[in-house]
Design an enzyme around this catalytic site. Sequence first.
Site, PDB file in Angstrom:
ATOM      1  N   GLU A  35       4.535  -5.361  10.366  1.00 53.98           N
ATOM      2  CA  GLU A  35       4.750  -4.053   9.731  1.00 53.98           C
ATOM      3  C   GLU A  35       4.968  -2.956  10.774  1.00 53.98           C
ATOM      4  O   GLU A  35       5.854  -2.121  10.645  1.00 53.98           O
ATOM      5  CB  GLU A  35       3.552  -3.711   8.828  1.00 53.98           C
ATOM      6  CG  GLU A  35       3.682  -2.373   8.120  1.00 53.98           C
ATOM      7  CD  GLU A  35       3.724  -2.468   6.608  1.00 53.98           C
ATOM      8  OE1 GLU A  35       3.069  -3.359   6.047  1.00 53.98           O
ATOM      9  OE2 GLU A  35       4.417  -1.632   5.991  1.00 53.98           O
ATOM     10  N   ASP A  49      -4.910  -2.479   5.565  1.00 52.16           N
ATOM     11  CA  ASP A  49      -4.311  -3.141   4.399  1.00 52.16           C
ATOM     12  C   ASP A  49      -4.147  -4.644   4.611  1.00 52.16           C
ATOM     13  O   ASP A  49      -4.444  -5.456   3.736  1.00 52.16           O
ATOM     14  CB  ASP A  49      -2.948  -2.515   4.085  1.00 52.16           C
ATOM     15  CG  ASP A  49      -3.046  -1.029   3.825  1.00 52.16           C
ATOM     16  OD1 ASP A  49      -4.168  -0.536   3.638  1.00 52.16           O
ATOM     17  OD2 ASP A  49      -1.998  -0.359   3.831  1.00 52.16           O
ATOM     18  N   GLY A  99       0.519   3.171  -3.524  1.00 51.98           N
ATOM     19  CA  GLY A  99      -0.744   3.403  -2.815  1.00 51.98           C
ATOM     20  C   GLY A  99      -1.694   2.223  -2.888  1.00 51.98           C
ATOM     21  O   GLY A  99      -2.878   2.356  -2.587  1.00 51.98           O
ATOM     22  N   GLY A 155       5.127   1.421  -3.517  1.00 54.56           N
ATOM     23  CA  GLY A 155       4.932   2.849  -3.209  1.00 54.56           C
ATOM     24  C   GLY A 155       3.843   3.459  -4.065  1.00 54.56           C
ATOM     25  O   GLY A 155       3.776   4.676  -4.225  1.00 54.56           O
ATOM     26  N   ASP A 171      -7.935   4.513   9.855  1.00 57.83           N
ATOM     27  CA  ASP A 171      -7.850   3.180  10.495  1.00 57.83           C
ATOM     28  C   ASP A 171      -7.084   3.228  11.806  1.00 57.83           C
ATOM     29  O   ASP A 171      -7.422   2.531  12.757  1.00 57.83           O
ATOM     30  CB  ASP A 171      -7.321   2.097   9.538  1.00 57.83           C
ATOM     31  CG  ASP A 171      -5.939   2.343   8.971  1.00 57.83           C
ATOM     32  OD1 ASP A 171      -5.405   3.469   9.104  1.00 57.83           O
ATOM     33  OD2 ASP A 171      -5.364   1.394   8.381  1.00 57.83           O
ATOM     34  N   SER A 230      -0.764  -0.916  -1.563  1.00 54.91           N
ATOM     35  CA  SER A 230      -0.457  -1.833  -0.473  1.00 54.91           C
ATOM     36  C   SER A 230       0.336  -3.077  -0.851  1.00 54.91           C
ATOM     37  O   SER A 230      -0.006  -4.200  -0.479  1.00 54.91           O
ATOM     38  CB  SER A 230      -1.782  -2.239   0.165  1.00 54.91           C
ATOM     39  OG  SER A 230      -1.600  -2.377   1.498  1.00 54.91           O
ATOM     40  N   SER A 231       1.432  -2.843  -1.553  1.00 53.51           N
ATOM     41  CA  SER A 231       2.288  -3.968  -1.919  1.00 53.51           C
ATOM     42  C   SER A 231       2.883  -4.630  -0.673  1.00 53.51           C
ATOM     43  O   SER A 231       3.070  -5.851  -0.643  1.00 53.51           O
ATOM     44  CB  SER A 231       3.406  -3.501  -2.857  1.00 53.51           C
ATOM     45  OG  SER A 231       4.121  -2.442  -2.260  1.00 53.51           O
TER      46      SER A 231
HETATM   47  C1  GLA Z   1      -1.427   3.115   4.498  1.00 52.39           C
HETATM   48  C2  GLA Z   1      -1.494   2.349   5.816  1.00 52.39           C
HETATM   49  C3  GLA Z   1      -2.937   2.096   6.240  1.00 52.39           C
HETATM   50  C4  GLA Z   1      -3.774   3.378   6.186  1.00 52.39           C
HETATM   51  C5  GLA Z   1      -3.558   4.121   4.873  1.00 52.39           C
HETATM   52  C6  GLA Z   1      -4.222   5.483   4.863  1.00 52.39           C
HETATM   53  O1  GLA Z   1      -1.920   2.325   3.460  1.00 52.39           O
HETATM   54  O2  GLA Z   1      -0.823   1.109   5.731  1.00 52.39           O
HETATM   55  O3  GLA Z   1      -2.969   1.519   7.522  1.00 52.39           O
HETATM   56  O4  GLA Z   1      -3.508   4.201   7.286  1.00 52.39           O
HETATM   57  O5  GLA Z   1      -2.185   4.312   4.583  1.00 52.39           O
HETATM   58  O6  GLA Z   1      -5.599   5.342   4.969  1.00 52.39           O
END
Ligand code: GLA
Length: 371
Positions: free
Chosen positions: A154, A166, A118, A116, A33, A120-121
């Site tokens: 962020e 995210d 993976g 943490g 991204d 996206s909290s």
């Molecule tokens: C985290 C980041 C995202 C993306 C992913 C990996 O979730 O917040 O922007 O880069 O890692 O794909």
Amino acid sequence: MSGSDEIHRLLGRNPTAAAFAPGRVNLIGEHVDYHDGVVLPAPLEQGTWVGIAPRADGSVDCVSSRFGRVGPHRVTPFARTDDFSIYPLALVAALRERGIDVPGFTLAVHGDLPIGGGVSSSASLLVACARAIDAWLGLGLDAATHAALAHRAEREYVGVACGTMDQTVAALGRAGCALRLDCRTGATESIPLPRERVAVVVVDSGTRRALQDGRYNACVAESGVASRWFAARRGGITALRDVSASDLAAAAGRLDAIALRRARHVVEEIARVDAFVAALRAGDDARCGSLLDASHASLRDLYEVSTPQLDALVGECRAIDGVFGARLTGAGFGGAIVVWCRRDAVERLEREALPRAQQRNGIAPRVLAML
Ligand code: GLA
């Protein structure tokens, strides 16, 4: 207790405004991204609820069902905190950049995503804050603006050099659909998942990382070396999105080996996303699965963000009859994996693969979500 009951309990009264935003699983398109790539995340049912009660003294304090009470902090100027209040404070700072002043408030937070993990909290918390503050002050912002504010908060204030995936899926994702997001143009399209046949199972490995721990920003920096190298050598390249297979071949032996591996992952992963979308539309579940497998191998060998525990968990899930493919999801270094399988394989996955992974890793994995 429901999310809104929990918010009421934390505040001791009804919030003036409240909102929810989901976590996400990324199906495919990892670490692309921030290179203008294409990604395919999907929102989860789990996420973060927030509620706001105004305060008269212009400060912000926060109370969370998980972390207790912190603050009060001054709303302005923005000052870093080392607890979860950094997220609402960062969002307030991002609003202020747009000329929107936020008065003091108490924020109640209740979430059911692992931190943490993976999934996206942090984006879920930031988008929930944007929605609640918007509702409270009657700002009339749209979902894309909520995503943009959360992303700005962020990156600029929390200090994670993340892309837009995210926050965008937290703000715009539709239940039961994957969201194809072109991170260069911002264009989005919701694509229904074949839930009658296929289950998307998110398995938490039980191992953790923090994006603020520096490894994520190091990945961004290493791959940035590659993108600047290519941009300096061929016109028309502004990001790794623009690099072709022949550019990669020509760079062998000239570009630093680590930077070249990172670039190869990004270029091939972006191609896999649209191959996945095509296979999804064609109902080719096996092809979708093998693209996930290829993505995992690339994240392990070229981007180097997997861990032995994630590899073991992916391997055990992969060995189950009816599993089409699996890979780590999110930034890596721990957290969750995503499994693409026949719906009738889920029970075997839980009964056979998870205990074997536990034996190998010494940590119990658990099914976090199923779409
Ligand atoms: C985290 C980041 C995202 C993306 C992913 C990996 O979730 O917040 O922007 O880069 O890692 O794909």
